[in-house]
Write a protein that holds these residues in place. Structure first.
Motif, PDB file in Angstrom:
ATOM      1  N   GLY A   8       0.781  -1.236   0.000  1.00 45.06           N
ATOM      2  CA  GLY A   8       0.000   0.000   0.000  1.00 45.06           C
ATOM      3  C   GLY A   8       0.806   1.276   0.000  1.00 45.06           C
ATOM      4  O   GLY A   8       0.236   2.358   0.246  1.00 45.06           O
ATOM      5  N   GLN A   9       2.103   1.220  -0.290  1.00 48.38           N
ATOM      6  CA  GLN A   9       2.937   2.423  -0.313  1.00 48.38           C
ATOM      7  C   GLN A   9       2.804   3.116  -1.673  1.00 48.38           C
ATOM      8  O   GLN A   9       3.314   2.640  -2.688  1.00 48.38           O
ATOM      9  N   VAL A  10       2.108   4.269  -1.691  1.00 47.91           N
ATOM     10  CA  VAL A  10       1.811   4.949  -2.954  1.00 47.91           C
ATOM     11  C   VAL A  10       3.072   5.440  -3.637  1.00 47.91           C
ATOM     12  O   VAL A  10       3.251   5.264  -4.855  1.00 47.91           O
ATOM     13  N   VAL A  11       3.962   6.072  -2.876  1.00 47.82           N
ATOM     14  CA  VAL A  11       5.173   6.641  -3.492  1.00 47.82           C
ATOM     15  C   VAL A  11       6.041   5.539  -4.088  1.00 47.82           C
ATOM     16  O   VAL A  11       6.536   5.662  -5.216  1.00 47.82           O
ATOM     17  N   GLU A  12       6.236   4.477  -3.342  1.00 42.68           N
ATOM     18  CA  GLU A  12       7.049   3.368  -3.869  1.00 42.68           C
ATOM     19  C   GLU A  12       6.375   2.733  -5.077  1.00 42.68           C
ATOM     20  O   GLU A  12       7.041   2.347  -6.043  1.00 42.68           O
ATOM     21  N   THR A  13       5.036   2.604  -5.041  1.00 40.82           N
ATOM     22  CA  THR A  13       4.307   2.061  -6.196  1.00 40.82           C
ATOM     23  C   THR A  13       4.538   2.928  -7.423  1.00 40.82           C
ATOM     24  O   THR A  13       4.787   2.418  -8.538  1.00 40.82           O
ATOM     25  N   ALA A  14       4.455   4.258  -7.252  1.00 32.59           N
ATOM     26  CA  ALA A  14       4.668   5.177  -8.373  1.00 32.59           C
ATOM     27  C   ALA A  14       6.084   5.047  -8.921  1.00 32.59           C
ATOM     28  O   ALA A  14       6.297   5.042 -10.147  1.00 32.59           O
ATOM     29  N   TRP A  15       7.061   4.922  -7.997  1.00 36.29           N
ATOM     30  CA  TRP A  15       8.455   4.801  -8.446  1.00 36.29           C
ATOM     31  C   TRP A  15       8.649   3.528  -9.265  1.00 36.29           C
ATOM     32  O   TRP A  15       9.299   3.536 -10.305  1.00 36.29           O
ATOM     33  N   LEU A  16       8.075   2.418  -8.804  1.00 36.17           N
ATOM     34  CA  LEU A  16       8.227   1.148  -9.531  1.00 36.17           C
ATOM     35  C   LEU A  16       7.511   1.169 -10.878  1.00 36.17           C
ATOM     36  O   LEU A  16       7.942   0.505 -11.826  1.00 36.17           O
ATOM     37  N   LEU A  17       6.407   1.932 -10.952  1.00 36.21           N
ATOM     38  CA  LEU A  17       5.648   2.001 -12.211  1.00 36.21           C
ATOM     39  C   LEU A  17       6.112   3.136 -13.114  1.00 36.21           C
ATOM     40  O   LEU A  17       5.548   3.343 -14.209  1.00 36.21           O
ATOM     41  N   HIS A  18       7.116   3.908 -12.632  1.00 36.66           N
ATOM     42  CA  HIS A  18       7.626   5.057 -13.411  1.00 36.66           C
ATOM     43  C   HIS A  18       6.493   6.040 -13.732  1.00 36.66           C
ATOM     44  O   HIS A  18       6.333   6.488 -14.873  1.00 36.66           O
ATOM     45  N   THR A  19       5.715   6.356 -12.718  1.00 45.04           N
ATOM     46  CA  THR A  19       4.605   7.291 -12.911  1.00 45.04           C
ATOM     47  C   THR A  19       4.515   8.203 -11.700  1.00 45.04           C
ATOM     48  O   THR A  19       5.282   8.076 -10.736  1.00 45.04           O
ATOM     49  N   HIS A  20       3.591   9.129 -11.710  1.00 43.54           N
ATOM     50  CA  HIS A  20       3.461  10.115 -10.643  1.00 43.54           C
ATOM     51  C   HIS A  20       2.583   9.544  -9.525  1.00 43.54           C
ATOM     52  O   HIS A  20       1.619   8.829  -9.782  1.00 43.54           O
TER      53      HIS A  20
END
Length: 397
Positions: A345-357
């Motif tokens: 559930g970590q939004v920032v880490e999810t965004a980093w892994l998906l290369h998105t904002h």
């Protein structure tokens, strides 16, 4: 091996004379009860007492009952003739293709039938408790003796039929991986017949090919091998011994192979089943193709791929809320949900892994919550989603 019932149970010599006389008086009833129980057991095995082996077994049961009754009255009476009957029955069991311990199950049922008859509370001539205890010890020791004679006969016939040790060892492996664990007597006798010191633990390796003899020699370390279902199955004793698995991997360089887990020798079938399934998944591309596949390192993949079609059903149900969307949106939300679950559930880490904002992730998660609601907070639902998405997106654990 005991030569008489007195050797099996020395306390028989101290029983009153009336004990043997009472058993002789109910000999006919014991025949009937025992044969009825044996018939029922053989029907469960898909056999009958009408064929050659069945008639021989019926004679063996009568002989065993008679010998036991006589030996209770005369504990020093030799058991050699009765053992010989069951040795011959063991040979016939092998000739007719039955399992080595099938005769043991028949003997056990017969012994239980005799015991149930003797301890029936409604019997007016029931023996005293201390007398029954002695007879029980003698009866079940006697049963083990006859089972041992049958196992020896089975394996003697096996040795006579096998012209080399390879055939004997193949039969040993079949015994180890059969659905029902073999009786201790049968397993020790089979290992002795194969000149294979019975180890505490084993691992079963499945390898593409049919060169079982060559692979057993190459692997070494006391490995035995045979071909089952179009693949070589190697049973490796004491696989955790220093250097043994490293030597195995070197020997199998360039071969498609799967290493089952290390298990106690009587649980060899579990290692066999896992390695067999892993080899199939290896061939299908569901497991990595870099050398020998270690089942213990891929238990999740084995679990989710064990029953064909089951995981596909899980995916269909878990991703049903995304079905109305177009392919691109469905893929984006599935990737986001899988990564969000991976990162707990970590939004920032999810965004980093998906290369998105992060805002994009938050927007997608709002859409996902509209479709999944409280399921995203339910541990069981999240586990099902996680497994389904891993399978759907082709991610390896």
């Amino acid at each position: 091996m005991a030569e008489s019932l007195a050797e099996l149970e020395p306390r028989l010599g101290g029983l009153p004379r009336h004990v043997g006389e009472r058993l002789r008086a109910v000999r006919a009833a014991l025949h009937e009860r025992t044969l009825d129980a044996v018939r029922a057991t053989m029907r469960e095995q898909g056999r009958s007492l009408t064929g050659k082996q069945g008639r021989g077994l019926a004679l063996g049961v009568r002989t065993a009952v008679d010998a036991f009754v006589s030996a209770v009255a005369e504990p020093t009476r030799p058991l050699a003739d009765t053992r010989q009957v069951f040795h011959a029955l063991g040979r016939t069991e092998y000739q007719e293709g039955h399992r080595v311990d099938a005769l043991r199950s028949v003997l056990t049922v017969g012994a239980r039938a005799i015991w149930a008859f003797l301890v029936a509370p409604e019997r007016p001539d029931r023996l005293a408790a201390d007398e029954l205890y002695v007879i029980a010890a003698a009866l079940f020791g006697y049963t083990d003796t006859l089972a041992g004679a049958a196992a020896e006969g089975y394996l003697d016939e096996q040795r006579d039929a096998a012209h080399d040790w390879i055939v004997v060892r193949r039969r040993l492996i079949t015994l180890l991986v059969q659905p029902d664990p073999p009786a201790d007597t049968a397993l020790h006798a089979a290992a002795e017949a194969a000149r294979w010191p019975l180890p505490a633990t084993v691992a079963v390796i499945s390898i593409d090919g049919s060169d079982d003899e060559h692979l057993a020699r190459t692997v070494g370390g006391g490995a035995v091998a045979t071909v089952i279902d179009d693949a070589v199955r190697i049973v490796l004793p004491d696989p955790d011994a220093p250097g043994r698995l490293a030597a195995l991997r070197r020997a199998l360089t360039g071969r498609r192979a799967a290493l089952g887990p290390t298990v106690p020798v009587r649980q060899a079938r579990a290692s066999y089943r896992l390695s067999r399934r892993a080899l199939r998944l290896h061939a299908a591309g569901a497991l990595p193709a870099d050398g020998v596949v270690d089942c213990d390192a891929h238990l999740l993949t084995l679990l989710t791929h064990w029953e064909p079609g089951l995981t596909d059903r899980l995916v269909a149900r878990a991703l049903a809320p995304l079905a109305p969307l177009g392919p691109a949106a469905r893929r984006a939300l599935a990737e986001t949900l899988a990564t969000w679950l991976d990162t707990q559930g970590q939004v920032v880490e999810t965004a980093w892994l998906l290369h998105t904002h992060p805002q994009t992730v938050r927007y997608r998660m709002r859409r996902l919550r509209e479709r999944y609601g409280a399921d995203l907070d339910d541990p069981d639902a999240r586990l099902a989603l996680h497994l389904a998405l891993r399978h759907h997106l082709g991610r390896r654990p």
